[in-house]
Design a protein around this motif. Sequence first.
Motif, PDB file in Angstrom:
ATOM      1  N   PHE A 156      68.208  30.045  -7.931  1.00  0.00           N
ATOM      2  CA  PHE A 156      67.522  28.830  -7.530  1.00  0.00           C
ATOM      3  C   PHE A 156      66.567  28.387  -8.636  1.00  0.00           C
ATOM      4  N   PRO A 157      66.728  27.161  -9.148  1.00  0.00           N
ATOM      5  CA  PRO A 157      65.828  26.682 -10.206  1.00  0.00           C
ATOM      6  C   PRO A 157      64.445  26.362  -9.653  1.00  0.00           C
ATOM      7  N   SER A 158      63.467  26.343 -10.545  1.00  0.00           N
ATOM      8  CA  SER A 158      62.102  26.001 -10.166  1.00  0.00           C
ATOM      9  C   SER A 158      62.000  24.506  -9.862  1.00  0.00           C
ATOM     10  N   TYR A 159      61.221  24.161  -8.834  1.00  0.00           N
ATOM     11  CA  TYR A 159      60.972  22.746  -8.540  1.00  0.00           C
ATOM     12  C   TYR A 159      60.247  22.069  -9.698  1.00  0.00           C
ATOM     13  N   ASP A 160      59.292  22.777 -10.296  1.00  0.00           N
ATOM     14  CA  ASP A 160      58.476  22.186 -11.352  1.00  0.00           C
ATOM     15  C   ASP A 160      59.201  22.138 -12.697  1.00  0.00           C
ATOM     16  N   ASP A 161      60.069  23.112 -12.949  1.00  0.00           N
ATOM     17  CA  ASP A 161      60.792  23.174 -14.216  1.00  0.00           C
ATOM     18  C   ASP A 161      62.227  23.606 -13.937  1.00  0.00           C
ATOM     19  N   PRO A 162      63.147  22.649 -13.721  1.00  0.00           N
ATOM     20  CA  PRO A 162      64.525  22.986 -13.360  1.00  0.00           C
ATOM     21  C   PRO A 162      65.247  23.856 -14.374  1.00  0.00           C
ATOM     22  N   SER A 163      64.752  23.908 -15.616  1.00  0.00           N
ATOM     23  CA  SER A 163      65.401  24.754 -16.614  1.00  0.00           C
ATOM     24  C   SER A 163      65.070  26.232 -16.419  1.00  0.00           C
ATOM     25  N   ARG A 164      64.095  26.507 -15.553  1.00  0.00           N
ATOM     26  CA  ARG A 164      63.667  27.887 -15.305  1.00  0.00           C
ATOM     27  C   ARG A 164      64.142  28.335 -13.931  1.00  0.00           C
ATOM     28  N   THR A 165      64.600  29.569 -13.837  1.00  0.00           N
ATOM     29  CA  THR A 165      65.075  30.122 -12.567  1.00  0.00           C
ATOM     30  C   THR A 165      63.900  30.664 -11.765  1.00  0.00           C
ATOM     31  N   GLU A 166      63.791  30.207 -10.529  1.00  0.00           N
ATOM     32  CA  GLU A 166      62.690  30.633  -9.658  1.00  0.00           C
ATOM     33  C   GLU A 166      63.062  31.884  -8.863  1.00  0.00           C
ATOM     34  N   TYR A 167      64.267  31.896  -8.281  1.00  0.00           N
ATOM     35  CA  TYR A 167      64.709  33.024  -7.461  1.00  0.00           C
ATOM     36  C   TYR A 167      66.127  33.433  -7.857  1.00  0.00           C
ATOM     37  N   ILE A 168      66.403  34.731  -7.757  1.00  0.00           N
ATOM     38  CA  ILE A 168      67.758  35.258  -7.905  1.00  0.00           C
ATOM     39  C   ILE A 168      68.006  36.214  -6.746  1.00  0.00           C
ATOM     40  N   PHE A 169      69.106  35.991  -6.032  1.00  0.00           N
ATOM     41  CA  PHE A 169      69.488  36.878  -4.944  1.00  0.00           C
ATOM     42  C   PHE A 169      70.874  37.437  -5.239  1.00  0.00           C
ATOM     43  N   LYS A 170      71.069  38.730  -4.953  1.00  0.00           N
ATOM     44  CA  LYS A 170      72.347  39.395  -5.190  1.00  0.00           C
ATOM     45  C   LYS A 170      72.806  40.046  -3.885  1.00  0.00           C
ATOM     46  N   TYR A 171      74.050  39.761  -3.510  1.00  0.00           N
ATOM     47  CA  TYR A 171      74.595  40.273  -2.255  1.00  0.00           C
ATOM     48  C   TYR A 171      75.821  41.133  -2.556  1.00  0.00           C
ATOM     49  N   HIS A 172      75.984  42.221  -1.799  1.00  0.00           N
ATOM     50  CA  HIS A 172      77.143  43.091  -1.939  1.00  0.00           C
ATOM     51  C   HIS A 172      77.629  43.481  -0.550  1.00  0.00           C
ATOM     52  N   GLY A 173      78.949  43.582  -0.382  1.00  0.00           N
ATOM     53  CA  GLY A 173      79.429  43.937   0.939  1.00  0.00           C
ATOM     54  C   GLY A 173      80.927  44.131   1.017  1.00  0.00           C
ATOM     55  N   PHE A 174      81.440  44.062   2.251  1.00  0.00           N
ATOM     56  CA  PHE A 174      82.841  44.299   2.566  1.00  0.00           C
ATOM     57  C   PHE A 174      83.533  42.994   2.937  1.00  0.00           C
ATOM     58  N   THR A 175      84.830  42.914   2.607  1.00  0.00           N
ATOM     59  CA  THR A 175      85.669  41.774   2.973  1.00  0.00           C
ATOM     60  C   THR A 175      86.873  42.300   3.759  1.00  0.00           C
TER      61      THR A 175
END
Length: 277
Positions: A156-175
Amino acid sequence: MTQPTDPSDRTAAFAANLRLLCERRGSISQICRKVGINRQQFNKYLSGRHMPSSGNIRIIANYFGLSPEVLFAEHDHFRALVDGNFFDVLDHLRRAPQVVRFLDTVAVSGKTDIGDYVGCYDRYQYSSIYSRKILRSAFCIFQNGDFLNHYYIERFPSYDDPSRTEYIFKYHGFTFPVDDRVFSIDFETVQRNEFTFGIYSSVQRNSKRFMFGIVSGVAATMFRQPFSTRAVLHYRRPGLLSRAELQATTTLDMNDPSIPREAREYLGESPDMIKPA
C-alpha cells in the motif's frame, strides 16, 4: 519469484537455498543421517560443486516439506519465504491431526488436476484499507507434496508520498480445488494477526484465465474490521513470483486501464465491501 534457466545458475540457486534451510534446521550431520546422504556428498551440494540426482533432490525436498521446484527459486525470494516462517508454520499445520483429517478429505473429494492451478496471478479486489481503491496483489499457487500452497503480497503506497510504500502484508496458506470450485485459507505473516478465506470459480475468457470469487478476512484487532468482498485472480504465467510482479503490487484507481476489463466488470462500479455496522 523466478527460477533460473541456466544450469550453472540453477546449481548456485539450489546450493544457496539448501544452505539457508540447513541453517534453520539444525546440524548438517543430523540432516545427512535423516535423509540418508553421505556428508561428503552433501557438502558438495552445499558448495554448489555438484547437483544432486533427481532422486536425491526429491529426498531433500521431502525432508524439508517442499516440492523440488521450490528449491530452485531465486535465492532472494526464497529467503523471503523462509524468513516469513512460512515453511515451518505450514509444516506444523500439516502435521496437526485435525488438519491431516481435513486434508485427507479434500484430497479424496477433489476431482481436478491440481497442476491446472499452479502459477502466478494478479489478484484484484477493493481495498479494505484505502477507500474506493482497487488493490492489485501478486498471488502464486505452487505444489507442495500432494497439496497446493499459495502466497501473495500486498503493498500500500503512502497517502502523502505515493512513491513510498506505507504497508506491506504477506499471506501464506493452502489452496483446495474441489470439483468446479477453488477454496483458499491463509494467514498474514508480518503482523501475524489475520486470517483470510476465499472461494473461487475458474472461468476462461478468450485466451485469458480468471478465477472470480469472494474473500473474507478477520484480524485480531479492532482497528481492522472483518470484511468480505469480491476478488479476481488473473493468471499470468507458470512458475513463482518475480521481482517485477512484486514491484507491481499497489492500489489503483477504479478505472485504471491496467486492470483487465473482465476484472473491472466483476468487481463493479462501486465498492461492495461488507463490514460490520
